[in-house]
Write an enzyme that holds these catalytic residues in place. Sequence first.
Site, short mmCIF file in Angstrom:
data_model
loop_
_atom_site.label_atom_id
_atom_site.label_comp_id
_atom_site.label_asym_id
_atom_site.label_seq_id
_atom_site.Cartn_x
_atom_site.Cartn_y
_atom_site.Cartn_z
N VAL A 63 0.86 -1.18 0.00
CA VAL A 63 0.00 0.00 0.00
C VAL A 63 0.90 1.23 0.00
CG1 VAL A 63 -1.76 1.31 1.25
CG2 VAL A 63 -1.84 -1.20 1.24
N ASP A 120 -8.35 12.47 -1.21
CA ASP A 120 -7.71 13.72 -0.80
C ASP A 120 -7.56 13.70 0.72
OD1 ASP A 120 -6.85 16.25 -0.23
OD2 ASP A 120 -8.34 17.27 -1.48
N ASP A 128 -13.86 8.31 2.90
CA ASP A 128 -12.65 7.90 2.21
C ASP A 128 -11.90 6.82 2.99
OD1 ASP A 128 -13.01 9.60 0.05
OD2 ASP A 128 -11.90 11.25 0.98
N ASN A 147 3.89 7.65 2.39
CA ASN A 147 4.65 8.62 1.63
C ASN A 147 3.95 9.97 1.48
OD1 ASN A 147 6.70 9.48 -0.56
ND2 ASN A 147 4.74 9.58 -1.64
N SER A 201 11.92 13.47 7.24
CA SER A 201 12.58 14.57 6.54
C SER A 201 13.65 15.18 7.43
CB SER A 201 11.55 15.65 6.16
OG SER A 201 12.18 16.82 5.69
N TYR A 214 5.61 22.53 9.00
CA TYR A 214 6.10 21.32 8.32
C TYR A 214 7.16 20.62 9.17
CZ TYR A 214 8.58 18.39 4.97
OH TYR A 214 9.20 17.33 4.33
N VAL A 247 15.32 15.82 -2.59
CA VAL A 247 15.24 14.92 -3.74
C VAL A 247 14.58 15.73 -4.85
CG1 VAL A 247 14.34 12.71 -4.59
CG2 VAL A 247 14.98 12.95 -2.18
N THR A 249 11.98 16.39 -6.59
CA THR A 249 10.54 16.18 -6.69
C THR A 249 9.83 17.53 -6.77
OG1 THR A 249 10.24 16.20 -4.29
CG2 THR A 249 10.70 14.07 -5.32
#
Length: 338
Positions: A63, A120, A128, A147, A201, A214, A247, A249
């Site tokens: 998953v 979402d 969901d 992820n 991170s 964040y 990275v 991205t």
Amino acid sequence: MDINTVLEKIPPALIPVVIYFPFTIGLFAITNFFIKYTRLLLDLFVLPGTNLRRYGKKGTWAVITGASDGLGKEYAIQLAQKGFNLLLVSRTASKLETLSTDIKQKHGGSNIDVKILAMDFSKNEEGDYAKLKALVDGLDVGILVNNVGQSHSIPVPFIQTPKEEMRDIIAINCIATLRVTQIVAPGMVQRKRGLILTMGSFGGWLPTPLLATYSGSKAFLQQWSTSLGGELAGTGVDVELCLSYLVTTAMSKVRKTSMLIPSPRNFVKAVLGKIGRSGGAQNMAYTSTPFAGHALMQWWLENTIGIGSAFVVKKNKDMHEGIRKRALRKAEREAKKA
């Protein structure tokens, strides 16, 4: 007072201790430094990680959240190449459908089954999660890749952070990761095998001014994942938080690769090849920094300058203030062109 006078005041039995103790401590520190560095090099360049077949035979499911772009897309491709069926969860259905078709045609062959769920995570809707649970309950899931994530659109002081952005970061980075793991992990524990891999991170490892929300959300994941790893130790379910620097991205907005900035393909290859190896994260249980450039940076920072110091926080602040100024100037130029 000279050294002879000092020695005369020390009991004779203690003189060898006074003379040799500092030398012994220094020798121990130097030896420990080189042992840890040797361990780092072995982890990164010599020793293999856990064979992913430990988490299930061919046809076992993986998953992956945030699967339609960047690292999530690359995890999907590489796990399909290793024979895992895929349940891909992300916001945009069209991207998931394209990726599913691409994997079946180019990467996994006709033997790979791919299911998709457009979701979402910022909405945090019960319906969901109910759909996700209904899919997962019928599958033999061996790997969960947490992820999905979101950062700030540009570096921003906390007191100026839009409330919607702050809410979405917490909903996606924290709440979504917890809720998905609660859906998937019970089956893994029941089957006595599984891997829960969560993307961390450097923003959570290093206090990061102008990315405060964040940074805090990723620090939360660090503590949560380590705690979960301790809870599930001995069940057959491995828990690992994977730390990364930049990275190439969409989230990082960096396009050019370097020794410190890999492509998604090279980064994910390093992650999947070093499961169970701490790499640069030697001082953090159930944590890895598997990409060599990131790991070496982390190790030297931890073992020389130290993290969380006023110096490191100031340098991080200066860097992100510069990024913010450039982003604002770019937005101003584009506004004039419009």
